[in-house]
Write a protein that holds these residues in place. Structure first.
Motif, PDB file in Angstrom:
ATOM      1  N   PRO A 111       0.797  -1.231   0.000  1.00  0.00           N
ATOM      2  CA  PRO A 111       0.000   0.000   0.000  1.00  0.00           C
ATOM      3  C   PRO A 111       0.826   1.276   0.000  1.00  0.00           C
ATOM      4  N   ARG A 146      -6.863  -6.961  -0.230  1.00  0.00           N
ATOM      5  CA  ARG A 146      -7.655  -5.894   0.397  1.00  0.00           C
ATOM      6  C   ARG A 146      -7.447  -5.874   1.912  1.00  0.00           C
ATOM      7  N   GLU A 147      -7.376  -7.054   2.513  1.00  0.00           N
ATOM      8  CA  GLU A 147      -7.160  -7.137   3.963  1.00  0.00           C
ATOM      9  C   GLU A 147      -5.819  -6.538   4.374  1.00  0.00           C
ATOM     10  N   CYS A 148      -4.896  -6.466   3.424  1.00  0.00           N
ATOM     11  CA  CYS A 148      -3.582  -5.869   3.698  1.00  0.00           C
ATOM     12  C   CYS A 148      -3.563  -4.363   3.434  1.00  0.00           C
ATOM     13  N   GLY A 149      -4.730  -3.785   3.106  1.00  0.00           N
ATOM     14  CA  GLY A 149      -4.844  -2.339   2.958  1.00  0.00           C
ATOM     15  C   GLY A 149      -4.692  -1.793   1.554  1.00  0.00           C
ATOM     16  N   LYS A 164      -4.316   7.045  -3.901  1.00  0.00           N
ATOM     17  CA  LYS A 164      -4.560   7.202  -2.476  1.00  0.00           C
ATOM     18  C   LYS A 164      -3.493   8.111  -1.892  1.00  0.00           C
ATOM     19  N   CYS A 181      -1.167   9.016   0.729  1.00  0.00           N
ATOM     20  CA  CYS A 181      -0.581   8.334   1.888  1.00  0.00           C
ATOM     21  C   CYS A 181       0.225   9.310   2.731  1.00  0.00           C
TER      22      CYS A 181
END
Length: 514
Positions: A195, A213-216, A509, A511
């Motif tokens: 990410p 997705r679970e890892c962001g 995104k 960050c």
């Protein structure tokens, strides 16, 4: 020295052409302090293109399989985008046909393995630097890398560093073909770093999407690219056609060498038919397999020069051993669209006493026609085994690497199998002969069984349907509704179309720390 100067001038000319080819509208990017809200989402690729009246895509593929995937994505982006699309980046023959002027030959970064990388590190670093500089100069709305995670992730990290403190000017960063985190011990942990360098991952296996997705990181399952072969074969003109005349099965193929007594029809009326063993020719061959009675084995020795150099001699010795049990054996070699690989294979064929013809891997119809006439295939691990499964051609998967690389793989992997078909079906449906066991003697025994054991052949053929249900594109894209203005441009259940849609409507995104 002169060659080096020419290469530098050529690269500089290409960089200048990238800048010159860009329309003036939207070309200037001010790297001022960011005023956006950190941690939020920026514009989508589509919104950026709409603002500038054009879509600029910097796309990089580092190997032949990625070159094919990227080329299809380029075509789908052109079909879906309501704005003019401009491409720059690195690719091979497929991407060149789709309109890319590659920064340098794809072969320069098509290196696999662990210890095998060491001799190429300096060149890879130089190419990485050139790619970063070219991408910044091009000022893309989106950067898409395809497979080749080593080179690709380093490129994305460098891009983030370039735009540190200027997040509003950074392009959307997308990677197509998720790394095989499921194959390695600690693989999921390594996803946690993605990410910070990517905005979106395009997955070719259904179970990858949720884990990523679970890892962001945003992720979309688009379907396995090999499923697009069937769509393309239905549309591709086929000058090399199957005919069923008088009970004969025959296929027209372009070949370099003709080494056994079959009928040759010249492709030119001015050139006469002839029989030459080991002589390079460019003729149209009509192969009467039913008359010759020759079982055919197709070889797919790989797409990278280093693996072809390692695997092809083993394959050739295997066929020589097999020929003692099957004297009439005939062989087809599928050559990857890699000039170094083609030259190497053609050089071996000239010195080889076996009857062999080559089929260009860049022609989908010819490749699958070769599969149709074959009794079995011998391939290295990779996409080839899935293609053979799609064609319902029984095969054997073989693989060798540097001895230390093999030891590292055995220590780090958590899988029982190496071919994707076996991994997804959770069974050894396709025989695998790997590492130190991959010898001509062992391969000839296993390949003979695949050729003549009817029960084993049926198991492979019948398992194909189950595999394709797993890797088929999703019925719909719930997170990417197809805009009304696209109309008939969007082709449902097409991996490259799904990927293009995700690229257009992905957002960068913001960050923290960049």
């Amino acid at each position: 020295m002169g060659s080096t100067l020419w290469q530098k001038k050529n690269r500089w000319s290409l960089l200048c052409s990238i800048a010159a080819s860009m329309p003036q509208k939207g070309r200037t990017i001010a790297l001022s302090s960011s005023t956006g809200v950190r941690g939020g989402r920026g514009e989508t690729t589509f919104e950026m293109a709409e603002r500038d009246g054009q879509l600029r895509v910097f796309i990089v593929a580092g190997e032949v399989s990625g070159d094919s995937i990227a080329a299809r994505l380029m075509i789908s982006l052109r079909r879906l985008s309501p704005f003019p699309v401009h491409f720059a980046g690195v690719g091979g023959q497929f991407m060149g046909r789709a309109g890319l002027n590659s920064l340098f030959p794809l072969e320069d970064i098509a290196v696999m393995g662990m210890l095998e990388l060491v001799p190429h590190i300096r060149k890879l670093r130089r190419r990485l630097h050139e790619t970063v500089e070219a991408s910044v100069l091009f000022q893309p709305h989106v950067i898409v890398t395809v497979d080749s995670k080593g080179f690709s992730f380093r490129l994305h990290r460098k891009i983030r560093e370039k735009f540190s403190g200027h997040e509003e000017a950074r392009p959307t960063q997308i990677h197509f073909v998720a790394p095989s985190f499921w194959a390695w011990k600690g693989g999921k942990k390594r996803l946690l770093n993605l990410p910070s360098i990517l905005d979106h991952m395009l997955c070719i296996l259904p179970f990858e999407e949720q884990v990523i997705r679970e890892c962001g990181l945003e992720a979309t399952f688009v379907g396995h690219p090999v499923m697009e072969d069937d769509l393309e074969l239905k549309l591709e003109p086929k000058p090399h056609k199957w005919e069923g005349k008088g009970g004969q099965r025959r296929v027209f193929v372009h070949a370099w060498a003709f080494l056994w007594s079959i009928y040759i029809s010249s492709s030119s009326s001015s050139s006469s038919s002839s029989y030459f063993a080991g002589v390079v020719m460019d003729v149209t061959i009509v192969i009467h397999f039913s008359l010759v009675g020759a079982p055919v084995v197709t070889l797919l020795p790989g797409s990278r020069l280093q693996e072809v150099k390692r695997m092809l001699p083993i394959f050739m010795e295997t066929l020589e051993l097999l020929k003692t049990h099957c004297p009439e054996l005939a062989t087809i070699i599928i050559t990857a669209p890699n000039n170094d690989v083609k030259d190497h294979i053609n050089g071996i064929i000239k010195r080889c006493p076996l009857p062999i013809i080559t089929i260009p891997g860049e022609s989908l119809s010819e490749k699958y026609d070769a599969f149709k006439v074959s009794r079995a295939a011998l391939c290295t691990s990779g996409t080839a085994s899935v293609e053979l499964h799609l064609a319902r051609l029984p095969c054997v998967v073989a693989y060798r690497a540097h001895v230390l690389t093999e030891l590292l793989i055995k220590y780090k992997t958590k899988l029982k199998f190496i071919s994707l078909s076996n991994i997804l079906l959770e069974t050894d449906i396709i025989p695998e002969v790997l590492f130190r066991k991959c010898t001509p003697e062992n391969l000839s025994v296993v390949l003979r069984e695949v050729m003549f054991d009817s029960s084993g052949r049926e198991r492979q053929i019948n398992s194909a349907e189950k595999l394709f249900k797993i890797i088929s594109p999703p019925e719909n894209l719930p997170r990417y509704l197809v805009p009304a203005h696209l109309g008939a441009a969007f082709v449902p259940r097409c991996p490259s179309m799904n990927a293009a849609m995700a690229v257009l409507y992905s957002a960068r995104k913001h960050c923290r720390g960049f």
